[in-house]
Motif scaffolding. Structure first.
Motif, PDB file in Angstrom:
ATOM      1  N   ALA A 288       0.737  -1.369  -0.108  1.00 27.99           N
ATOM      2  CA  ALA A 288      -0.070   0.112   0.088  1.00 27.99           C
ATOM      3  C   ALA A 288       0.819   1.317   0.107  1.00 27.99           C
ATOM      4  CB  ALA A 288      -0.966  -0.180   1.106  1.00 27.99           C
ATOM      5  N   ARG A 289       1.935   1.360   0.810  1.00 29.27           N
ATOM      6  CA  ARG A 289       2.846   2.408   0.906  1.00 29.27           C
ATOM      7  C   ARG A 289       3.508   2.785  -0.380  1.00 29.27           C
ATOM      8  NH1 ARG A 289       3.518   0.495   5.972  1.00 29.27           N
ATOM      9  NH2 ARG A 289       5.453  -0.731   5.456  1.00 29.27           N
ATOM     10  N   ALA A 290       3.593   1.563  -1.132  1.00 27.45           N
ATOM     11  CA  ALA A 290       4.277   1.777  -2.685  1.00 27.45           C
ATOM     12  C   ALA A 290       3.293   2.196  -3.581  1.00 27.45           C
ATOM     13  CB  ALA A 290       4.835   0.396  -2.830  1.00 27.45           C
ATOM     14  N   GLY A 291       1.991   2.271  -3.253  1.00 29.48           N
ATOM     15  CA  GLY A 291       1.241   2.890  -4.183  1.00 29.48           C
ATOM     16  C   GLY A 291       0.387   1.708  -4.917  1.00 29.48           C
ATOM     17  N   VAL A 292       0.361   0.742  -4.597  1.00 26.56           N
ATOM     18  CA  VAL A 292      -0.364  -0.535  -5.117  1.00 26.56           C
ATOM     19  C   VAL A 292      -1.641  -0.535  -4.624  1.00 26.56           C
ATOM     20  CG1 VAL A 292      -0.440  -3.061  -5.367  1.00 26.56           C
ATOM     21  CG2 VAL A 292       1.707  -1.944  -5.225  1.00 26.56           C
ATOM     22  N   GLU A 293      -2.714  -0.785  -5.657  1.00 27.10           N
ATOM     23  CA  GLU A 293      -4.199  -0.745  -5.362  1.00 27.10           C
ATOM     24  C   GLU A 293      -4.344  -2.378  -4.609  1.00 27.10           C
ATOM     25  OE1 GLU A 293      -8.707   0.360  -6.613  1.00 27.10           O
ATOM     26  OE2 GLU A 293      -7.301  -0.329  -8.298  1.00 27.10           O
ATOM     27  N   LEU A 294      -4.773  -2.502  -3.701  1.00 24.71           N
ATOM     28  CA  LEU A 294      -4.736  -3.552  -2.604  1.00 24.71           C
ATOM     29  C   LEU A 294      -6.162  -3.999  -2.096  1.00 24.71           C
ATOM     30  CD1 LEU A 294      -2.499  -5.377  -1.393  1.00 24.71           C
ATOM     31  CD2 LEU A 294      -2.722  -3.907   0.710  1.00 24.71           C
ATOM     32  N   ALA A 295      -6.307  -5.199  -2.155  1.00 26.60           N
ATOM     33  CA  ALA A 295      -7.350  -5.935  -1.519  1.00 26.60           C
ATOM     34  C   ALA A 295      -6.895  -6.907  -0.569  1.00 26.60           C
ATOM     35  CB  ALA A 295      -8.624  -6.251  -2.535  1.00 26.60           C
ATOM     36  N   ILE A 296      -7.730  -7.331   0.505  1.00 26.61           N
ATOM     37  CA  ILE A 296      -7.319  -8.607   1.270  1.00 26.61           C
ATOM     38  C   ILE A 296      -8.326  -9.606   1.344  1.00 26.61           C
ATOM     39  CG2 ILE A 296      -6.892  -9.059   3.785  1.00 26.61           C
ATOM     40  CD1 ILE A 296      -5.780  -6.481   4.331  1.00 26.61           C
ATOM     41  N   THR A 297      -7.851 -10.853   1.129  1.00 27.98           N
ATOM     42  CA  THR A 297      -8.842 -11.965   0.917  1.00 27.98           C
ATOM     43  C   THR A 297      -8.486 -12.945   2.114  1.00 27.98           C
ATOM     44  OG1 THR A 297      -9.417 -13.725  -0.551  1.00 27.98           O
ATOM     45  CG2 THR A 297      -7.079 -13.103  -0.459  1.00 27.98           C
ATOM     46  N   THR A 298      -9.726 -13.655   2.291  1.00 27.61           N
ATOM     47  CA  THR A 298      -9.584 -14.711   3.372  1.00 27.61           C
ATOM     48  C   THR A 298      -9.187 -16.196   2.356  1.00 27.61           C
ATOM     49  OG1 THR A 298     -11.823 -15.511   2.985  1.00 27.61           O
ATOM     50  CG2 THR A 298     -11.217 -13.913   4.997  1.00 27.61           C
ATOM     51  N   ASP A 299      -9.617 -16.165   1.322  1.00 24.91           N
ATOM     52  CA  ASP A 299      -9.343 -17.420   0.177  1.00 24.91           C
ATOM     53  C   ASP A 299     -10.187 -18.444   0.872  1.00 24.91           C
ATOM     54  OD1 ASP A 299      -8.570 -18.883  -1.744  1.00 24.91           O
ATOM     55  OD2 ASP A 299      -6.704 -19.531  -0.971  1.00 24.91           O
ATOM     56  N   HIS A 300     -11.427 -17.930   1.619  1.00 23.02           N
ATOM     57  CA  HIS A 300     -12.275 -18.858   2.275  1.00 23.02           C
ATOM     58  C   HIS A 300     -12.293 -20.057   1.288  1.00 23.02           C
ATOM     59  CE1 HIS A 300     -15.685 -19.983   4.779  1.00 23.02           C
ATOM     60  NE2 HIS A 300     -16.400 -20.526   3.440  1.00 23.02           N
ATOM     61  N   PRO A 301     -12.418 -21.274   2.045  1.00 22.41           N
ATOM     62  CA  PRO A 301     -12.268 -21.700   3.435  1.00 22.41           C
ATOM     63  C   PRO A 301     -10.956 -21.846   4.087  1.00 22.41           C
ATOM     64  CG  PRO A 301     -12.555 -23.542   2.203  1.00 22.41           C
ATOM     65  CD  PRO A 301     -12.775 -22.612   1.136  1.00 22.41           C
ATOM     66  N   VAL A 302      -9.855 -21.395   3.266  1.00 16.55           N
ATOM     67  CA  VAL A 302      -8.725 -21.262   3.997  1.00 16.55           C
ATOM     68  C   VAL A 302      -8.578 -20.816   5.189  1.00 16.55           C
ATOM     69  CG1 VAL A 302      -6.219 -20.867   3.503  1.00 16.55           C
ATOM     70  CG2 VAL A 302      -7.460 -21.561   1.603  1.00 16.55           C
ATOM     71  N   ILE A 303      -9.147 -19.432   4.998  1.00 13.85           N
ATOM     72  CA  ILE A 303      -9.407 -18.687   6.479  1.00 13.85           C
ATOM     73  C   ILE A 303     -10.809 -18.343   6.390  1.00 13.85           C
ATOM     74  CG2 ILE A 303      -8.973 -16.395   7.696  1.00 13.85           C
ATOM     75  CD1 ILE A 303      -6.430 -18.385   7.380  1.00 13.85           C
ATOM     76  N   PRO A 304     -11.671 -18.692   7.463  1.00 17.15           N
ATOM     77  CA  PRO A 304     -12.965 -18.486   7.568  1.00 17.15           C
ATOM     78  C   PRO A 304     -13.326 -17.250   7.231  1.00 17.15           C
ATOM     79  CG  PRO A 304     -12.334 -19.742   9.337  1.00 17.15           C
ATOM     80  CD  PRO A 304     -11.043 -19.221   8.838  1.00 17.15           C
ATOM     81  N   ILE A 305     -14.310 -16.989   6.177  1.00 17.38           N
ATOM     82  CA  ILE A 305     -14.532 -15.673   5.783  1.00 17.38           C
ATOM     83  C   ILE A 305     -15.038 -14.638   6.814  1.00 17.38           C
ATOM     84  CG2 ILE A 305     -17.172 -16.095   5.205  1.00 17.38           C
ATOM     85  CD1 ILE A 305     -16.543 -14.774   2.507  1.00 17.38           C
ATOM     86  N   HIS A 306     -15.335 -14.925   7.897  1.00 18.55           N
ATOM     87  CA  HIS A 306     -15.987 -13.910   8.913  1.00 18.55           C
ATOM     88  C   HIS A 306     -14.478 -13.470   9.669  1.00 18.55           C
ATOM     89  CE1 HIS A 306     -16.258 -17.930  10.680  1.00 18.55           C
ATOM     90  NE2 HIS A 306     -15.959 -17.320  12.063  1.00 18.55           N
ATOM     91  N   PHE A 307     -13.421 -13.798   9.159  1.00 12.60           N
ATOM     92  CA  PHE A 307     -12.222 -13.184   9.701  1.00 12.60           C
ATOM     93  C   PHE A 307     -11.534 -12.266   8.731  1.00 12.60           C
ATOM     94  CE2 PHE A 307     -11.079 -17.303  12.712  1.00 12.60           C
ATOM     95  CZ  PHE A 307     -12.396 -16.826  13.554  1.00 12.60           C
ATOM     96  N   LEU A 308     -12.406 -11.896   7.693  1.00 16.97           N
ATOM     97  CA  LEU A 308     -11.750 -10.952   6.815  1.00 16.97           C
ATOM     98  C   LEU A 308     -11.263  -9.710   7.537  1.00 16.97           C
ATOM     99  CD1 LEU A 308     -11.259 -10.193   3.896  1.00 16.97           C
ATOM    100  CD2 LEU A 308     -13.587  -9.452   3.637  1.00 16.97           C
ATOM    101  N   VAL A 309     -12.265  -9.126   8.317  1.00 12.05           N
ATOM    102  CA  VAL A 309     -12.112  -7.856   8.858  1.00 12.05           C
ATOM    103  C   VAL A 309     -10.627  -8.070   9.899  1.00 12.05           C
ATOM    104  CG1 VAL A 309     -13.357  -8.075  10.966  1.00 12.05           C
ATOM    105  CG2 VAL A 309     -12.912  -5.953  10.024  1.00 12.05           C
ATOM    106  N   HIS A 310     -10.454  -9.123  10.439  1.00 12.49           N
ATOM    107  CA  HIS A 310      -9.602  -9.537  11.680  1.00 12.49           C
ATOM    108  C   HIS A 310      -8.228  -9.309  10.896  1.00 12.49           C
ATOM    109  CE1 HIS A 310     -12.699  -9.964  14.237  1.00 12.49           C
ATOM    110  NE2 HIS A 310     -12.939 -11.299  14.206  1.00 12.49           N
ATOM    111  N   GLN A 311      -8.034  -9.886   9.579  1.00  9.66           N
ATOM    112  CA  GLN A 311      -6.668  -9.851   8.611  1.00  9.66           C
ATOM    113  C   GLN A 311      -6.461  -8.184   8.755  1.00  9.66           C
ATOM    114  OE1 GLN A 311      -5.950 -13.512   6.041  1.00  9.66           O
ATOM    115  NE2 GLN A 311      -7.823 -12.437   5.200  1.00  9.66           N
ATOM    116  N   ALA A 312      -7.538  -7.494   8.325  1.00  8.15           N
ATOM    117  CA  ALA A 312      -7.181  -6.182   8.057  1.00  8.15           C
ATOM    118  C   ALA A 312      -6.645  -5.315   9.299  1.00  8.15           C
ATOM    119  CB  ALA A 312      -8.543  -5.479   7.584  1.00  8.15           C
ATOM    120  N   THR A 313      -7.069  -5.743  10.370  1.00  7.75           N
ATOM    121  CA  THR A 313      -6.899  -5.358  11.633  1.00  7.75           C
ATOM    122  C   THR A 313      -5.382  -5.660  12.044  1.00  7.75           C
ATOM    123  OG1 THR A 313      -9.117  -5.489  12.719  1.00  7.75           O
ATOM    124  CG2 THR A 313      -7.382  -5.484  14.487  1.00  7.75           C
TER     125      THR A 313
END
Length: 397
Positions: A288-313
């Motif tokens: 992000a600091r380099a200027g890349v447009e970024l999204a975060i993924t869980t790749d559910h069910p690799v990580i449970p999808i309701h943990f999406l926000v926790h990865q961001a945290t």
């Protein structure tokens, strides 16, 4: 559905937060957001006092409904590992809306998911964007197809290496993709000349990629594989989106200069294979600091999808800007996947996908209290039971 969500701390994401704000939804669409919104008569009022009001989160890369939980092989429809070129395959045709993951998504404030085939094939198939509530895929459908999924690196070479057939090396994986696009170019040229051709669903989709109608979602972890992804994109002129991008931080300047977006994650996994050696929660901040447009993924069910926000945290803890963290799970994935005309922010004209949180969603102690999809309340946290109640899509008023 006509509702007004009032008295909350409204975080539009693409604008400044609003104290004591209102979000007005009519006929399933947001029509007004602000501190002085006039609420028409006859509109149901939802009091969000003390809560935070945000757009529903957007999961840019998951396998909800095609890799069902608690189902074993019966619910495993993620990879058709019998043909290295699966461009004609559609994730849409394998989604089970009854997958438990959709309920988990709502409990974590995720209202939209881009569902993709897996990474067992060099060319996995077509992706689809759906809302996380409904009886059938058609009722949930947001956009289809959204992109075409492709994979480089360990997964396809392992799958076909075990079968003792092409592709069993990185050379072979790249060759399969290159051969497929050359055939698509020939197919396109024949049609342009007016030659008689038999319809080919695989080549038709690849022509749409060549024509820029569909982006190429490239599963890739290692920096050398990311470089191969860019090389192939240059050769055939298609739009590439890096998916996973575990070592993307090593090429952050190149990705930023070329305006190549990255859907990074999952970020909670162990380093279970060579290409994950540099997996780190610091990497989103570097990109992000380099200027890349970024999204975060869980790749559910690799990580449970309701943990999406926790990865961001936790990415914030490791250096990602806080406001950017919210964008990585809302407006950024919506824009990257071409869905920002419908979802990803709170502003007039977008769908009424709104979540009322007990507090700042980046605080791990906060929870989604009420979730609205197209203005309909589909999830409510029940204080009495300590569990969430999901509206039954089969029985509606």
């Amino acid at each position: 559905m006509n509702i007004a969500i009032t008295r909350g701390y409204v975080v539009p994401v693409d604008g400044e937060p609003i104290q004591n704000g209102t979000v007005l939804i009519q006929d399933g669409k947001i029509v007004a957001v602000g501190a002085d919104v006039a609420v028409p008569e006859g509109v149901d009022v939802v009091d969000a006092a003390g809560g935070w009001v945000l757009p529903g989160f957007v999961e840019a890369h998951g396998h909800l409904g095609v890799h069902e939980e608690a189902e074993g092989w019966a619910g495993q429809d993620t990879n058709e590992m019998t043909d290295p070129n699966g461009a004609r395959l559609r994730a849409l045709d394998a989604i089970n809306p009854a997958d438990l993951g959709f309920t988990d998504a709502l409990s974590g404030g995720v209202t939209t998911a881009v569902i993709k085939p897996g990474s067992g094939n060099p060319i996995g198939g077509q992706t689809v964007a759906v809302k996380c509530w409904g009886r059938t895929v058609e009722e949930m459908l947001l956009k289809e197809p959204v992109s075409v999924k492709s994979a480089l690196g360990e997964n396809p070479k392992r799958v076909y290496g075990d079968q003792k057939k092409l592709p069993s090396t990185r050379q072979g994986v790249a060759a399969v993709i290159r051969d497929a696009f050359r055939k698509a170019q020939d197919y396109k040229d024949k049609i342009a000349r007016g030659d008689q051709v038999d319809r080919d669903g695989t080549l038709e989709i690849l022509v749409k990629v060549l024509d820029g109608e569909l982006p190429w979602c490239q599963h890739t972890h290692r920096a050398d594989d990311i470089a191969t992804a860019l090389r192939l994109a240059d050769e055939f002129g298609y739009k590439v989106i890096i998916n996973h991008g575990t070592e993307g931080h090593l090429l952050a300047d190149i990705l930023a200069e070329r305006q190549i977006p990255v859907i990074i994650g999952p970020l909670f996994t162990t380093r279970s294979k060579v290409e994950l050696r540099q997996r780190s929660l610091r990497n989103p901040g570097i990109l992000a600091r380099a200027g890349v447009e970024l999204a975060i993924t869980t790749d559910h069910p690799v990580i449970p999808i309701h943990f999406l926000v926790h990865q961001a945290t936790l990415a914030v803890k490791e250096g990602l800007d806080r406001d950017e963290a919210l964008r990585t799970i809302t407006v950024n994935p919506a824009r990257i996947m071409g869905l920002d005309d419908r979802v990803g922010a709170l502003k007039p004209g977008l769908d009424g996908d709104v979540v009322i949180w007990s507090g700042d969603p980046l605080d791990v102690m906060s929870r989604a209290l009420r979730v609205f999809v197209d203005g309909r309340e589909v999830y409510t946290f029940n204080d009495a039971t300590g569990e969430g109640d999901v509206a039954d899509p089969y029985y509606r008023e």
